[in-house]
Design a protein around this motif. Sequence first.
Motif, PDB file in Angstrom:
ATOM      1  N   VAL A  64     -16.895   8.691  42.096  1.00 33.95           N
ATOM      2  CA  VAL A  64     -16.724   9.825  43.017  1.00 33.95           C
ATOM      3  C   VAL A  64     -15.402  10.547  42.817  1.00 33.95           C
ATOM      4  CG1 VAL A  64     -18.132   8.615  44.726  1.00 33.95           C
ATOM      5  CG2 VAL A  64     -15.632   8.552  44.934  1.00 33.95           C
ATOM      6  N   LYS A  65     -14.579  10.056  41.919  1.00 36.29           N
ATOM      7  CA  LYS A  65     -13.269  10.656  41.698  1.00 36.29           C
ATOM      8  C   LYS A  65     -13.427  12.117  41.297  1.00 36.29           C
ATOM      9  CE  LYS A  65     -10.612   7.416  40.333  1.00 36.29           C
ATOM     10  NZ  LYS A  65      -9.929   6.390  39.508  1.00 36.29           N
ATOM     11  N   ASN A  66     -12.586  12.964  41.847  1.00 32.49           N
ATOM     12  CA  ASN A  66     -12.585  14.412  41.596  1.00 32.49           C
ATOM     13  C   ASN A  66     -13.751  15.144  42.244  1.00 32.49           C
ATOM     14  OD1 ASN A  66     -10.251  14.236  39.908  1.00 32.49           O
ATOM     15  ND2 ASN A  66     -11.558  13.561  38.225  1.00 32.49           N
ATOM     16  N   ARG A  67     -14.587  14.429  42.994  1.00 33.40           N
ATOM     17  CA  ARG A  67     -15.671  15.080  43.735  1.00 33.40           C
ATOM     18  C   ARG A  67     -15.531  14.840  45.240  1.00 33.40           C
ATOM     19  NH1 ARG A  67     -20.826  13.528  43.236  1.00 33.40           N
ATOM     20  NH2 ARG A  67     -20.325  11.361  42.661  1.00 33.40           N
ATOM     21  N   PHE A  68     -15.053  13.660  45.608  1.00 33.03           N
ATOM     22  CA  PHE A  68     -14.905  13.300  47.017  1.00 33.03           C
ATOM     23  C   PHE A  68     -13.434  13.289  47.392  1.00 33.03           C
ATOM     24  CE2 PHE A  68     -18.989  10.510  47.563  1.00 33.03           C
ATOM     25  CZ  PHE A  68     -19.744  11.547  47.030  1.00 33.03           C
ATOM     26  N   THR A  69     -13.160  13.635  48.650  1.00 35.02           N
ATOM     27  CA  THR A  69     -11.791  13.603  49.160  1.00 35.02           C
ATOM     28  C   THR A  69     -11.781  12.982  50.549  1.00 35.02           C
ATOM     29  OG1 THR A  69     -11.236  15.639  47.957  1.00 35.02           O
ATOM     30  CG2 THR A  69      -9.740  14.951  49.715  1.00 35.02           C
ATOM     31  N   ILE A  70     -10.926  11.996  50.730  1.00 28.40           N
ATOM     32  CA  ILE A  70     -10.776  11.365  52.035  1.00 28.40           C
ATOM     33  C   ILE A  70      -9.549  11.955  52.728  1.00 28.40           C
ATOM     34  CG2 ILE A  70      -9.372   9.432  51.183  1.00 28.40           C
ATOM     35  CD1 ILE A  70     -10.915   7.634  53.183  1.00 28.40           C
ATOM     36  N   SER A  71      -9.668  12.143  54.036  1.00 28.46           N
ATOM     37  CA  SER A  71      -8.531  12.655  54.793  1.00 28.46           C
ATOM     38  C   SER A  71      -8.549  12.071  56.199  1.00 28.46           C
ATOM     39  CB  SER A  71      -8.556  14.187  54.842  1.00 28.46           C
ATOM     40  OG  SER A  71      -9.724  14.650  55.485  1.00 28.46           O
ATOM     41  N   ARG A  72      -7.404  12.088  56.817  1.00 29.43           N
ATOM     42  CA  ARG A  72      -7.246  11.511  58.154  1.00 29.43           C
ATOM     43  C   ARG A  72      -6.673  12.550  59.099  1.00 29.43           C
ATOM     44  NH1 ARG A  72      -3.327   6.534  57.043  1.00 29.43           N
ATOM     45  NH2 ARG A  72      -2.118   8.251  56.167  1.00 29.43           N
ATOM     46  N   ASP A  73      -7.126  12.532  60.343  1.00 27.73           N
ATOM     47  CA  ASP A  73      -6.525  13.336  61.399  1.00 27.73           C
ATOM     48  C   ASP A  73      -6.121  12.367  62.501  1.00 27.73           C
ATOM     49  OD1 ASP A  73      -5.881  14.971  63.568  1.00 27.73           O
ATOM     50  OD2 ASP A  73      -7.349  16.487  62.995  1.00 27.73           O
ATOM     51  N   LYS A  74      -4.866  11.966  62.483  1.00 26.06           N
ATOM     52  CA  LYS A  74      -4.396  10.959  63.434  1.00 26.06           C
ATOM     53  C   LYS A  74      -4.413  11.479  64.864  1.00 26.06           C
ATOM     54  CE  LYS A  74      -1.427   8.400  60.230  1.00 26.06           C
ATOM     55  NZ  LYS A  74      -0.068   7.872  59.967  1.00 26.06           N
ATOM     56  N   THR A  75      -4.260  12.794  65.039  1.00 29.12           N
ATOM     57  CA  THR A  75      -4.205  13.345  66.395  1.00 29.12           C
ATOM     58  C   THR A  75      -5.582  13.337  67.057  1.00 29.12           C
ATOM     59  OG1 THR A  75      -4.556  15.603  65.616  1.00 29.12           O
ATOM     60  CG2 THR A  75      -2.283  14.821  65.756  1.00 29.12           C
ATOM     61  N   LYS A  76      -6.638  13.397  66.222  1.00 20.34           N
ATOM     62  CA  LYS A  76      -7.999  13.443  66.755  1.00 20.34           C
ATOM     63  C   LYS A  76      -8.743  12.125  66.559  1.00 20.34           C
ATOM     64  CE  LYS A  76      -8.552  18.413  66.014  1.00 20.34           C
ATOM     65  NZ  LYS A  76      -9.360  19.474  65.342  1.00 20.34           N
ATOM     66  N   ASN A  77      -8.080  11.146  65.961  1.00 22.83           N
ATOM     67  CA  ASN A  77      -8.740   9.869  65.660  1.00 22.83           C
ATOM     68  C   ASN A  77     -10.009  10.073  64.838  1.00 22.83           C
ATOM     69  OD1 ASN A  77      -6.714   8.643  67.069  1.00 22.83           O
ATOM     70  ND2 ASN A  77      -8.042   7.519  68.466  1.00 22.83           N
ATOM     71  N   LEU A  78      -9.849  10.836  63.775  1.00 24.66           N
ATOM     72  CA  LEU A  78     -10.964  11.118  62.887  1.00 24.66           C
ATOM     73  C   LEU A  78     -10.556  10.881  61.437  1.00 24.66           C
ATOM     74  CD1 LEU A  78     -12.324  14.430  64.417  1.00 24.66           C
ATOM     75  CD2 LEU A  78     -13.559  12.265  64.319  1.00 24.66           C
ATOM     76  N   VAL A  79     -11.511  10.421  60.654  1.00 25.63           N
ATOM     77  CA  VAL A  79     -11.354  10.325  59.213  1.00 25.63           C
ATOM     78  C   VAL A  79     -12.552  11.041  58.593  1.00 25.63           C
ATOM     79  CG1 VAL A  79     -11.314   8.793  57.229  1.00 25.63           C
ATOM     80  CG2 VAL A  79     -10.053   8.197  59.279  1.00 25.63           C
ATOM     81  N   TYR A  80     -12.276  11.769  57.535  1.00 19.06           N
ATOM     82  CA  TYR A  80     -13.316  12.572  56.899  1.00 19.06           C
ATOM     83  C   TYR A  80     -13.536  12.121  55.456  1.00 19.06           C
ATOM     84  CZ  TYR A  80     -12.062  15.732  60.728  1.00 19.06           C
ATOM     85  OH  TYR A  80     -11.796  16.279  61.955  1.00 19.06           O
ATOM     86  N   LEU A  81     -14.735  12.370  54.992  1.00 18.74           N
ATOM     87  CA  LEU A  81     -15.026  12.231  53.573  1.00 18.74           C
ATOM     88  C   LEU A  81     -15.709  13.525  53.143  1.00 18.74           C
ATOM     89  CD1 LEU A  81     -14.863  10.279  51.133  1.00 18.74           C
ATOM     90  CD2 LEU A  81     -17.262   9.709  51.604  1.00 18.74           C
ATOM     91  N   GLN A  82     -14.958  14.371  52.459  1.00 16.89           N
ATOM     92  CA  GLN A  82     -15.512  15.607  51.914  1.00 16.89           C
ATOM     93  C   GLN A  82     -16.170  15.290  50.583  1.00 16.89           C
ATOM     94  OE1 GLN A  82     -15.588  18.833  53.233  1.00 16.89           O
ATOM     95  NE2 GLN A  82     -16.910  19.240  51.471  1.00 16.89           N
ATOM     96  N   MET A  83     -17.457  15.596  50.490  1.00  8.08           N
ATOM     97  CA  MET A  83     -18.218  15.262  49.291  1.00  8.08           C
ATOM     98  C   MET A  83     -18.719  16.547  48.660  1.00  8.08           C
ATOM     99  SD  MET A  83     -20.334  11.949  50.684  1.00  8.08           S
ATOM    100  CE  MET A  83     -21.421  12.933  51.715  1.00  8.08           C
ATOM    101  N   ASN A  84     -18.248  16.820  47.461  1.00 12.10           N
ATOM    102  CA  ASN A  84     -18.644  18.018  46.720  1.00 12.10           C
ATOM    103  C   ASN A  84     -19.409  17.626  45.463  1.00 12.10           C
ATOM    104  OD1 ASN A  84     -17.190  19.586  48.607  1.00 12.10           O
ATOM    105  ND2 ASN A  84     -15.321  19.431  47.386  1.00 12.10           N
ATOM    106  N   SER A  85     -20.093  18.593  44.898  1.00 10.31           N
ATOM    107  CA  SER A  85     -20.857  18.388  43.651  1.00 10.31           C
ATOM    108  C   SER A  85     -21.734  17.147  43.767  1.00 10.31           C
ATOM    109  CB  SER A  85     -19.898  18.251  42.466  1.00 10.31           C
ATOM    110  OG  SER A  85     -19.075  19.385  42.343  1.00 10.31           O
ATOM    111  N   LEU A  86     -22.458  17.058  44.835  1.00  7.13           N
ATOM    112  CA  LEU A  86     -23.255  15.865  45.090  1.00  7.13           C
ATOM    113  C   LEU A  86     -24.366  15.698  44.066  1.00  7.13           C
ATOM    114  CD1 LEU A  86     -23.302  16.073  48.961  1.00  7.13           C
ATOM    115  CD2 LEU A  86     -22.587  14.072  47.636  1.00  7.13           C
ATOM    116  N   LYS A  87     -24.653  14.441  43.768  1.00  8.99           N
ATOM    117  CA  LYS A  87     -25.672  14.076  42.795  1.00  8.99           C
ATOM    118  C   LYS A  87     -26.728  13.207  43.482  1.00  8.99           C
ATOM    119  CE  LYS A  87     -22.025  13.676  39.288  1.00  8.99           C
ATOM    120  NZ  LYS A  87     -21.393  12.784  38.283  1.00  8.99           N
ATOM    121  N   PRO A  88     -27.929  13.175  42.932  1.00  6.29           N
ATOM    122  CA  PRO A  88     -28.955  12.304  43.524  1.00  6.29           C
ATOM    123  C   PRO A  88     -28.500  10.848  43.644  1.00  6.29           C
ATOM    124  CG  PRO A  88     -29.974  13.832  41.999  1.00  6.29           C
ATOM    125  CD  PRO A  88     -28.483  14.016  41.862  1.00  6.29           C
ATOM    126  N   GLU A  89     -27.688  10.391  42.709  1.00  5.24           N
ATOM    127  CA  GLU A  89     -27.209   9.006  42.764  1.00  5.24           C
ATOM    128  C   GLU A  89     -26.190   8.764  43.873  1.00  5.24           C
ATOM    129  OE1 GLU A  89     -27.306  11.026  40.085  1.00  5.24           O
ATOM    130  OE2 GLU A  89     -25.548  10.693  38.771  1.00  5.24           O
TER     131      GLU A  89
END
Length: 129
Positions: A64-89
């Motif tokens: 997933v390197k270079n396609r997915f990005t993890i990020s945190r929002d400590k103020t909102k108690n949220l963690v995100y996983l942005q997934m781009n260029s998704l593949k069937p696998e």
Amino acid sequence: EVQLVESGGGLVQAGGSLRLSCAFSGFTLNDYNIGWFRQAPGKDTEAVSCVSASDGTSYYADSVKNRFTISRDKTKNLVYLQMNSLKPEDTALYYCAVNRKGSYSVHGPLSSPGFVDYWGKGTLVTVSL
């Protein structure tokens, strides 16, 4: 009590994008590492990405390197996983997971399911051709 609730999964065409969210409570990101795992049908659970509580370093599986990005929002108690260029696998049930801050592996504090202290229930991502 630690709670992790994932959202944002769905059906998307190959090449598309999705953003997963993990709403958490019962701990702070200063004390817990947090990350994402996935389990595809008939396959083992695999680590996708995580963020270290110690220094904020992000780790990614090679797949997933270079396609997915993890990020945190400590103020909102949220963690995100942005997934781009998704593949069937990439089709899988995606789980948010945490463990207590500490030394685990050079590959990241949540690089193995065996390192996990708490799991969410998952959100399903389906990528069609």
